[in-house]
Design a protein around this motif. Structure first.
Motif, PDB file in Angstrom:
ATOM      1  N   GLY A   1       2.127  25.223 -23.446  1.00  0.00           N
ATOM      2  CA  GLY A   1       1.364  26.216 -24.181  1.00  0.00           C
ATOM      3  C   GLY A   1       0.910  27.367 -23.332  1.00  0.00           C
ATOM      4  O   GLY A   1       0.128  28.215 -23.775  1.00  0.00           O
ATOM      5  N   GLY A   2       1.365  27.404 -22.080  1.00  0.00           N
ATOM      6  CA  GLY A   2       1.021  28.507 -21.199  1.00  0.00           C
ATOM      7  C   GLY A   2      -0.328  28.358 -20.533  1.00  0.00           C
ATOM      8  O   GLY A   2      -0.854  29.329 -19.966  1.00  0.00           O
ATOM      9  N   THR A   3      -0.888  27.147 -20.585  1.00  0.00           N
ATOM     10  CA  THR A   3      -2.193  26.937 -19.961  1.00  0.00           C
ATOM     11  C   THR A   3      -2.060  26.832 -18.445  1.00  0.00           C
ATOM     12  O   THR A   3      -1.021  26.451 -17.915  1.00  0.00           O
ATOM     13  N   ASP A   4      -3.135  27.177 -17.761  1.00  0.00           N
ATOM     14  CA  ASP A   4      -3.214  27.062 -16.302  1.00  0.00           C
ATOM     15  C   ASP A   4      -1.982  27.634 -15.593  1.00  0.00           C
ATOM     16  O   ASP A   4      -1.284  26.925 -14.856  1.00  0.00           O
ATOM     17  N   PRO A   5      -1.665  28.892 -15.819  1.00  0.00           N
ATOM     18  CA  PRO A   5      -0.491  29.487 -15.151  1.00  0.00           C
ATOM     19  C   PRO A   5      -0.656  29.464 -13.632  1.00  0.00           C
ATOM     20  O   PRO A   5      -1.744  29.669 -13.101  1.00  0.00           O
ATOM     21  N   GLN A   6       0.451  29.238 -12.962  1.00  0.00           N
ATOM     22  CA  GLN A   6       0.470  29.182 -11.497  1.00  0.00           C
ATOM     23  C   GLN A   6       1.368  30.300 -10.980  1.00  0.00           C
ATOM     24  O   GLN A   6       2.518  30.445 -11.424  1.00  0.00           O
ATOM     25  N   ALA A   7       0.841  31.086 -10.040  1.00  0.00           N
ATOM     26  CA  ALA A   7       1.602  32.218  -9.498  1.00  0.00           C
ATOM     27  C   ALA A   7       1.427  32.282  -7.987  1.00  0.00           C
ATOM     28  O   ALA A   7       0.342  32.015  -7.454  1.00  0.00           O
ATOM     29  N   LEU A   8       2.510  32.619  -7.324  1.00  0.00           N
ATOM     30  CA  LEU A   8       2.496  32.792  -5.866  1.00  0.00           C
ATOM     31  C   LEU A   8       2.110  34.225  -5.549  1.00  0.00           C
ATOM     32  O   LEU A   8       2.788  35.171  -5.962  1.00  0.00           O
ATOM     33  N   GLU A   9       1.018  34.386  -4.859  1.00  0.00           N
ATOM     34  CA  GLU A   9       0.584  35.720  -4.444  1.00  0.00           C
ATOM     35  C   GLU A   9       1.528  36.241  -3.355  1.00  0.00           C
ATOM     36  O   GLU A   9       1.717  35.613  -2.322  1.00  0.00           O
ATOM     37  N   LEU A  10       2.130  37.399  -3.595  1.00  0.00           N
ATOM     38  CA  LEU A  10       3.037  37.971  -2.595  1.00  0.00           C
ATOM     39  C   LEU A  10       2.330  38.205  -1.263  1.00  0.00           C
ATOM     40  O   LEU A  10       2.912  38.041  -0.195  1.00  0.00           O
ATOM     41  N   LYS A  11       1.068  38.573  -1.328  1.00  0.00           N
ATOM     42  CA  LYS A  11       0.314  38.837  -0.104  1.00  0.00           C
ATOM     43  C   LYS A  11       0.095  37.552   0.697  1.00  0.00           C
ATOM     44  O   LYS A  11      -0.154  37.607   1.908  1.00  0.00           O
TER      45      LYS A  11
END
Length: 537
Positions: free
Chosen positions: A14-24
């Motif tokens: 359902g798109g909960t708790d999205p995880q993303a890698l910070e480029l910085k």
């Protein structure tokens, strides 16, 4: 190129708790772990797709051959297309679509990509000792060989150069032992045998020129996308020590040659090393310390390193402590070692009250993982159970024809395809050996000629002495011969008789028949003269 500061990794249903890698924070390194078949390859592919789109060049070792699909866009008719489309919808990826990536194919053997070469000098004695499995004593002898080559201005480019240098050190063992320490022919012989084994594994393909220029790993295409460098490692994996040493060399080269950049907005390069446990199998402590140093400090060079392995405890604690971005797929807990790995993995994540890591880690589905990534402030996010996004590029290998087209049309061209063999240690040492052999032969010939001349002179002197002795003996024999004495006596008697007759006749002629005293004197003189003449004869 997408204008973004993050790489989407996945989310809950359902798109909960999205995880993303910070480029910085992507240069703070990472770990992708999980048992075989749990979805690590898809995770790697999704992350590299995002990095390339964000303008970050990547390097990935392809040990199974399936990562070559980066070069081609995925297809709605592919085997897993329905699963991927459903996953994208489930995690709320409304903008998900298929796309390709700019790639460059590499291969140490030059069969499935451009050759990668380095020189023996650039590899250095430490990594070479690791590659040839030398002990400390043999590594010391190898280091001496490098030192002598550097002092004498001899280039060590390929294994032939190293072999010639070792042979030279064996010949100069007494001299080098006095200067540098013990150099034994036995140690040199052991290293030479290790070189033969390295050649049998194809190691000689890796050493030579033109050597790799690291900047060729760090290019962008005309759309600003980072080029994905894919190392064909399926054959290389048959020589695991060569594979691991190559990766260690690559890290060391980046660390030594790239300038300091601090914390850039995005990495200059990201490395993904599959089968990472091979880097640390039976590794000497000195080399492990070197890896730890490189991993810890290369961050400031703008390089992110991601280790991929089945079991997180394959990575030494000193190195694992530097891996801040973590994606953990399912682990089995069938053996005591598996259970230890589960416990170890559970303690490496930032706790989340809603996730029992030790339990969940054995229950994860294919394509699902426990994820903890660095947040913008540098703190790790609480561990979250996450459905990994589907990749945009093809899942599975390219065809040989597709690979060949990429190799022929990429930016590298034929830069590395032709081996260059310039004058180096082998040729110089051979020339010196030939000159020494010629000089020795000339000296030997001169010595032989001098000896022959002396022998000839001695023989001539001996012969002259023999001839003189022979002549003297012949003269004595002549003098002592009875027949000759008799003949000389007869001749003397005849001479006296003849002289008497001649004298008498001469006297008669001068003084008449009765010459008296004057006739007798004259006769004596005549006999004496004639007797002397005949005696001389």
């Amino acid at each position: 190129m997408a204008d973004t500061t993050t790489i989407f990794i996945g989310a809950g249903s359902g798109g909960t708790d999205p995880q993303a890698l910070e480029l910085k924070r992507a240069n703070r390194h990472g770990l992708i772990a999980g048992a075989t078949g749990t979805g690590k390859t898809v995770t790697i592919q999704g992350i590299i797709d995002g990095l390339s789109q964000a303008g970050v060049p990547c390097f990935v070792s392809d040990v199974k051959g399936d990562l070559s699909g980066f070069a081609m866009a995925g297809s709605p008719t592919a085997k897993n297309a329905d699963i991927f489309a459903a996953r994208a919808k489930d995690i709320g990826m409304t903008d998900w679509s298929y796309s390709d990536n700019p790639v460059q194919f590499w291969d140490l053997f030059g069969e499935q990509g451009h050759p990668i070469r380095t020189t023996v000098s650039e590899m250095g004695p430490l990594l070479l000792a690791r590659l040839m499995d030398l002990n400390e004593v043999q590594e010391g002898v190898l280091t001496i060989a490098f030192t002598v080559a550097d002092k004498d201005g001899l280039l060590l480019l390929d294994l032939d150069d190293l072999q010639a240098m070792l042979a030279s050190c064996a010949e100069r063992a007494d001299e080098l032992t006095t200067t540098y320490g013990n150099v034994t022919k036995a140690s040199v012989g052991t290293i030479q045998r290790s070189l033969l084994q390295l050649r049998s594994q194809g190691g000689d393909h890796f050493f030579g020129e033109p050597a790799l220029v690291l900047e060729d790993f760090m290019g962008l295409d005309d759309k600003g996308r980072g080029i994905v460098n894919i190392l064909a490692a399926d054959k290389l994996m048959q020589s695991p020590r060569l594979y691991s040493t190559f990766l260690l060399w690559l890290l060391s080269e980046l660390f030594e040659h790239l300038p300091e950049v601090g914390d850039p907005d995005k990495p200059k390069l990201c490395f993904f090393f599959d089968e990472a446990h091979l880097l640390f199998d039976d590794i000497p402590k000195a080399l492990e310390d070197k890896i730890e140093q490189v991993v810890r400090l290369i961050r400031s060079k703008g390089v992110g390193i991601y280790f991929i392995t089945q079991n997180p405890i394959d990575i030494p604690d000193t190195v694992a402590g530097q891996l801040n971005n973590r994606v953990q797929h399912k682990l089995n807990a069938f053996t005591p070692r598996d259970q230890a790995a589960v416990r170890a993995a559970a303690t490496t994540f930032r706790a989340n009250p809603g996730v029992d890591v030790a339990t969940v880690i054995t229950e994860l589905k294919v394509g699902e993982a426990l994820v903890s990534l660095l947040q913008p402030d540098g703190a790790p996010s609480p561990v979250q159970r996450t459905l990994i996004k589907p990749p945009s590029s093809r899942v599975g290998p390219v065809t040989p024809q597709e690979r060949a087209t990429w190799i022929q049309t990429d930016a590298i061209g034929a830069k590395y395809d032709t081996l260059i063999d310039r004058e180096s240690a082998e040729e110089i040492l051979k020339a010196k050996g030939d000159e020494a052999a010629a000089a020795a032969a000339e000296a030997a010939a001169k010595t032989a000629a001098d000896k022959q001349a002396a022998a000839d002179a001695k023989a001539a002197a001996t012969q002259a002495k023999i001839d003189a002795q022979t002549a003297a003996a012949a003269a004595r024999a002549e003098a002592n011969n009875p027949w000759n004495r008799a003949m000389r006596g007869a001749a003397s008697s005849a001479t006296r008789s003849a002289g008497t007759v001649i004298a008498r006749e001469a006297t008669k002629a001068v003084f008449g028949k009765s010459g008296g005293i004057a006739g007798g004197v004259l006769g004596g003189l005549v006999r004496g003269v004639l007797g002397g003449l005949f005696k001389g004869r």
